[in-house]
Design an enzyme around this catalytic site. Structure first.
Site, PDB file in Angstrom:
ATOM      1  CG  LEU A  18      53.373  30.289  34.123  1.00 19.73           C
ATOM      2  CD1 LEU A  18      52.005  30.422  33.451  1.00 19.73           C
ATOM      3  CD2 LEU A  18      54.465  30.255  33.073  1.00 19.73           C
ATOM      4  CG  ASP A  19      57.693  35.858  36.196  1.00 19.25           C
ATOM      5  OD1 ASP A  19      58.229  34.977  36.898  1.00 19.25           O
ATOM      6  OD2 ASP A  19      58.306  36.511  35.331  1.00 19.25           O
ATOM      7  CB  ALA A  20      52.423  37.524  39.973  1.00 21.34           C
TER       8      ALA A  20
END
Length: 309
Positions: free
Chosen positions: A139-141
């Protein structure tokens, strides 16, 4: 791809600026190409040149490419706010907070899911590159929600295959600007790195096939809450696809969201949450589903947009 490269300028690059030619030949950003030229790492017919010089077809290029940057090892320390939704001998499912990357990458100095698990004493699979141990998807940060990590080697291999074969059901909720038309649909558009080389991704011809299914859950005056089912899992896929159809995730300033709307709703990151993950357990084969509630910041901004509609 480090080391020295020597080759003639192809006919198709006749008349191009030197920095543009180097960028296209070696897949570097224009900025990085210009840095190599100014550092004297690019010779044209044996002599130094300026980035704005026009290249001639057949001219002899010699380029010294730097070694690729190496991602740091994970820092094993507990991550505040990261909770364990489920764990057994083979998998651990986490509810990832904002501001936490899946694993270390070049240029990221913040906390990671991998480091958080190691820091809390969890074992993870050692398959894959050292900085990505056990990581089977990301997942993106600043995207929150459900994420599974492999603890055993067999779980790692089987989960990697499940994601590749698209037998995993990945469901997200996104608050996007405006009202998608139609209210329910599919975005099928290839994605790759943005030509600017600035870290963004974009819909580009010849990119990796990418398919996003969306359905409107609730429409507000300024935005819509979407249920999103990802068929593929490209980097930034939802963010890129929604921006491409002119409905970026609220707060996603990297992809053209309206900062005024974000500020009004109190959104300080992209409004995007991984609400559920379903897959066949890598050992038992049983279909398992894990879900995550909206974190406080997303829930609060949703109430604000609802109240003003």
């Amino acid at each position: 791809m480090s080391g020295r490269r020597a080759l003639p300028v192809p006919d198709g690059l006749e008349g191009e600026r030197l920095d543009a030619a180097i960028s296209r030949l070696f897949g570097l950003s224009r900025t990085r190409a210009a840095e190599l030229i100014s550092a004297g790492d690019v010779l044209v017919d044996g002599a130094g040149a300026a980035k704005s010089d026009r290249v001639q077809a057949g001219a002899w290029l010699e380029v010294t490419l730097p070694p690729p940057p190496v991602a740091p090892a994970p820092v094993a320390e507990p991550v505040p706010g990261m909770t364990i939704l489920y764990e057994d001998d083979d998998i651990v499912v986490v509810d990832k907070p904002a501001g936490v990357a899946a694993h270390p990458t070049v240029g990221w100095t913040g906390p990671t899911v991998l480091g958080g698990l190691l820091g809390a004493g969890h074992r993870v699979a050692t398959s894959g590159a050292a900085e990505r141990q056990g990581i089977v998807h990301r997942l993106d940060a600043n995207t929150t929600g459900v994420m599974v990590v492999a603890k055993s080697e067999v779980a790692y291999a089987r989960l990697k295959r499940a994601f590749k074969e698209r037998t995993v059901d990945k469901r997200y909720h996104a608050l996007v600007q405006g009202h998608p038309d139609p209210l329910r649909g599919t975005i099928d558009a290839p994605i790759d790195r943005h030509p600017s080389g600035d870290g963004r991704f974009a819909v580009v011809a010849g990119g990796k096939p990418s398919v996003t299914h969306y359905d409107t859950i609730e429409a507000f005056r300024a935005a819509s809450l979407l249920d999103i089912d990802l068929e593929t899992g490209r980097t930034h896929q939802i963010r890129v696809h929604m921006a491409a159809v002119r409905h970026p995730c609220v707060g996603d300033l990297l992809y053209g969201a309206d900062p005024t709307l974000a500020a009004r709703l109190g959104v300080t990151r992209q409004w995007l949450h991984a609400v559920s993950l379903s897959f066949d357990h890598p050992i038992t084969g049983e279909r398992v589903t894990f879900t995550s509630d909206y974190p406080a910041d997303l829930a609060e901004s949703l109430e604000r947009v609802r109240a003003e509609s």
